[in-house]
Design a protein around this motif. Structure first.
Motif, PDB file in Angstrom:
ATOM      1  N   ALA A 167       0.850  -1.200   0.000  1.00  0.00           N
ATOM      2  CA  ALA A 167       0.000   0.000   0.000  1.00  0.00           C
ATOM      3  C   ALA A 167       0.884   1.248   0.000  1.00  0.00           C
ATOM      4  N   PRO A 168       0.486   2.272  -0.757  1.00  0.00           N
ATOM      5  CA  PRO A 168       1.272   3.515  -0.749  1.00  0.00           C
ATOM      6  C   PRO A 168       1.388   4.090   0.668  1.00  0.00           C
ATOM      7  N   VAL A 169       2.555   4.608   0.971  1.00  0.00           N
ATOM      8  CA  VAL A 169       2.791   5.230   2.276  1.00  0.00           C
ATOM      9  C   VAL A 169       2.600   6.737   2.143  1.00  0.00           C
ATOM     10  N   VAL A 170       1.667   7.269   2.916  1.00  0.00           N
ATOM     11  CA  VAL A 170       1.400   8.700   2.895  1.00  0.00           C
ATOM     12  C   VAL A 170       1.854   9.295   4.226  1.00  0.00           C
ATOM     13  N   ASP A 171       2.868  10.142   4.161  1.00  0.00           N
ATOM     14  CA  ASP A 171       3.393  10.798   5.367  1.00  0.00           C
ATOM     15  C   ASP A 171       2.844  12.212   5.431  1.00  0.00           C
ATOM     16  N   VAL A 172       2.193  12.537   6.559  1.00  0.00           N
ATOM     17  CA  VAL A 172       1.659  13.883   6.760  1.00  0.00           C
ATOM     18  C   VAL A 172       2.370  14.516   7.953  1.00  0.00           C
ATOM     19  N   TYR A 173       2.932  15.683   7.730  1.00  0.00           N
ATOM     20  CA  TYR A 173       3.635  16.436   8.772  1.00  0.00           C
ATOM     21  C   TYR A 173       2.751  17.615   9.145  1.00  0.00           C
ATOM     22  N   GLU A 174       2.312  17.678  10.397  1.00  0.00           N
ATOM     23  CA  GLU A 174       1.325  18.683  10.763  1.00  0.00           C
ATOM     24  C   GLU A 174       1.554  19.224  12.169  1.00  0.00           C
ATOM     25  N   ASP A 175       0.981  20.416  12.369  1.00  0.00           N
ATOM     26  CA  ASP A 175       1.058  21.114  13.653  1.00  0.00           C
ATOM     27  C   ASP A 175      -0.352  21.620  13.942  1.00  0.00           C
ATOM     28  N   PHE A 176      -0.915  21.272  15.087  1.00  0.00           N
ATOM     29  CA  PHE A 176      -2.299  21.664  15.392  1.00  0.00           C
ATOM     30  C   PHE A 176      -2.488  23.181  15.436  1.00  0.00           C
ATOM     31  N   ARG A 177      -1.416  23.941  15.542  1.00  0.00           N
ATOM     32  CA  ARG A 177      -1.526  25.404  15.586  1.00  0.00           C
ATOM     33  C   ARG A 177      -1.277  26.051  14.228  1.00  0.00           C
ATOM     34  N   CYS A 178      -0.989  25.255  13.250  1.00  0.00           N
ATOM     35  CA  CYS A 178      -0.656  25.777  11.924  1.00  0.00           C
ATOM     36  C   CYS A 178      -1.933  26.051  11.123  1.00  0.00           C
ATOM     37  N   PRO A 179      -2.198  27.334  10.727  1.00  0.00           N
ATOM     38  CA  PRO A 179      -3.420  27.662   9.987  1.00  0.00           C
ATOM     39  C   PRO A 179      -3.561  26.891   8.679  1.00  0.00           C
ATOM     40  N   ALA A 180      -2.460  26.722   7.943  1.00  0.00           N
ATOM     41  CA  ALA A 180      -2.540  25.983   6.686  1.00  0.00           C
ATOM     42  C   ALA A 180      -2.891  24.512   6.936  1.00  0.00           C
ATOM     43  N   CYS A 181      -2.471  23.998   8.082  1.00  0.00           N
ATOM     44  CA  CYS A 181      -2.819  22.615   8.436  1.00  0.00           C
ATOM     45  C   CYS A 181      -4.320  22.497   8.671  1.00  0.00           C
ATOM     46  N   LYS A 182      -4.897  23.541   9.238  1.00  0.00           N
ATOM     47  CA  LYS A 182      -6.348  23.552   9.454  1.00  0.00           C
ATOM     48  C   LYS A 182      -7.070  23.527   8.113  1.00  0.00           C
ATOM     49  N   VAL A 183      -6.571  24.287   7.138  1.00  0.00           N
ATOM     50  CA  VAL A 183      -7.163  24.293   5.797  1.00  0.00           C
ATOM     51  C   VAL A 183      -7.044  22.899   5.168  1.00  0.00           C
ATOM     52  N   TYR A 184      -5.859  22.309   5.282  1.00  0.00           N
ATOM     53  CA  TYR A 184      -5.642  20.954   4.749  1.00  0.00           C
ATOM     54  C   TYR A 184      -6.636  19.982   5.364  1.00  0.00           C
ATOM     55  N   GLU A 185      -6.796  20.069   6.689  1.00  0.00           N
ATOM     56  CA  GLU A 185      -7.707  19.167   7.381  1.00  0.00           C
ATOM     57  C   GLU A 185      -9.149  19.370   6.907  1.00  0.00           C
ATOM     58  N   GLU A 186      -9.544  20.625   6.752  1.00  0.00           N
ATOM     59  CA  GLU A 186     -10.923  20.916   6.344  1.00  0.00           C
ATOM     60  C   GLU A 186     -11.224  20.405   4.945  1.00  0.00           C
ATOM     61  N   TYR A 187     -10.269  20.547   4.041  1.00  0.00           N
ATOM     62  CA  TYR A 187     -10.529  20.220   2.638  1.00  0.00           C
ATOM     63  C   TYR A 187     -10.183  18.769   2.284  1.00  0.00           C
ATOM     64  N   LEU A 188      -9.074  18.273   2.805  1.00  0.00           N
ATOM     65  CA  LEU A 188      -8.597  16.956   2.375  1.00  0.00           C
ATOM     66  C   LEU A 188      -8.635  15.904   3.485  1.00  0.00           C
ATOM     67  N   GLY A 189      -8.736  16.356   4.727  1.00  0.00           N
ATOM     68  CA  GLY A 189      -8.593  15.435   5.846  1.00  0.00           C
ATOM     69  C   GLY A 189      -9.564  14.270   5.807  1.00  0.00           C
ATOM     70  N   GLY A 190     -10.813  14.536   5.460  1.00  0.00           N
ATOM     71  CA  GLY A 190     -11.823  13.474   5.458  1.00  0.00           C
ATOM     72  C   GLY A 190     -11.500  12.379   4.450  1.00  0.00           C
ATOM     73  N   THR A 191     -11.056  12.775   3.272  1.00  0.00           N
ATOM     74  CA  THR A 191     -10.733  11.785   2.229  1.00  0.00           C
ATOM     75  C   THR A 191      -9.513  10.957   2.618  1.00  0.00           C
ATOM     76  N   VAL A 192      -8.508  11.626   3.139  1.00  0.00           N
ATOM     77  CA  VAL A 192      -7.293  10.909   3.552  1.00  0.00           C
ATOM     78  C   VAL A 192      -7.619   9.913   4.667  1.00  0.00           C
ATOM     79  N   THR A 193      -8.436  10.350   5.614  1.00  0.00           N
ATOM     80  CA  THR A 193      -8.831   9.452   6.709  1.00  0.00           C
ATOM     81  C   THR A 193      -9.612   8.253   6.182  1.00  0.00           C
ATOM     82  N   GLU A 194     -10.518   8.514   5.262  1.00  0.00           N
ATOM     83  CA  GLU A 194     -11.328   7.431   4.689  1.00  0.00           C
ATOM     84  C   GLU A 194     -10.448   6.381   4.015  1.00  0.00           C
TER      85      GLU A 194
END
Length: 262
Positions: free
Chosen positions: A78-105
């Motif tokens: 299976a492809p390995v997807v590495d995500v580097y994130e910081d809960f205080r990072c605004p761009a990380c919040k955008v990533y989570e809002e737009y792509l997070g659900g699909t990646v989690t699924e």
């Protein structure tokens, strides 16, 4: 020896001004302080060695990422997807809002192997350790089987300002309750969070990934190639090309025009 003789002997040893006696006292204090410091250091190291306030997540080595959906048992290829994130990072919040659900699924379905590297980039900029504490609290949620809900809720509750204060203490509990934790599970999560159980671990991950050259968040790497995740978001409409996102992640092949250049 009489008391008078002892007094005379002590005065002779101290000298006529009494400085000698003060030196003896000061010297004694220095020795005592040194002993206390040594004992204190031994105690601190002992606590760390015993996993008291600086534990590692179950099955994870120091500096290594989390795999919150390992139970999905993705195939070895299976492809390995590495995500580097910081809960205080605004761009990380955008990533989570737009792509997070699909990646989690995809991770929950075992179609990708998702590895999360919790970083402390904003701490480095503003001072304090709120990013590390937030990351630690998320690992505590993982211990209680509430990673997905807590992860989503904490990003949604991200403070608007990026300053040293970071997340308010009550925000963590609010996120935990949104994630569905209650009763004993909530109590255990709270104790884990209050103890800062995984703070050292999170800071260690940040150190390790920074040495590897990952200094910005969010960073997404698909089978070793850095993916420009914003390329699947229409900049005008804000719509996500979910099918393309899934194709990239599940194939492990990042098209040339979607490779991040940073």
């Amino acid at each position: 020896m009489s008391n008078q003789d002892r007094k005379a002997k002590a005065q002779a040893a101290a000298g006529s001004t009494g400085r000698g006696a003060n030196a003896v006292v000061i010297g004694g204090v220095v020795v005592i302080v040194a002993i206390v410091l040594v004992v204190g250091a031994v105690v601190v190291n002992s606590v760390r060695d015993s996993g008291g306030a600086s534990e590692l997540p179950q099955g994870v080595a120091a500096g290594e990422p989390l795999e919150p959906y390992a139970d999905a048992n993705p195939p070895k290829d299976a492809p390995v997807v590495d995500v580097y994130e910081d809960f205080r990072c605004p761009a990380c919040k955008v990533y989570e809002e737009y792509l997070g659900g699909t990646v989690t699924e995809l991770a929950q379905d075992g179609r990708i192997r998702l590895r999360i590297h919790l970083k402390t980039v904003i701490d480095s900029v503003t001072g304090g350790e709120s990013s590390a504490v937030a990351g630690s609290s998320a690992v505590c949620a993982l211990d209680q089987g509430a990673w997905t809900g807590y992860h989503e809720a904490l990003f949604a509750l991200q403070p608007e300002s990026e300053d040293r204060s970071g997340f308010a203490e009550e925000t963590y509990t609010q996120a935990a309750e949104r994630a569905g934790l209650s009763g004993d599970a909530l109590d255990e999560w709270q104790q884990c969070t209050d103890d800062g159980t995984y703070v050292d671990y999170v800071q260690g991950v940040d150190d390790a990934t920074t040495e590897e050259g990952i200094r910005a968040t969010p960073t997404v790497v698909v089978d070793g190639t850095q993916f420009n995740w914003s390329s699947v978001i229409d900049q005008q409409s804000g719509e996500v090309d979910t099918e393309t996102l899934k194709q990239v992640l599940t194939s492990g092949d990042v098209p040339e025009d979607m490779v991040a250049t940073q």
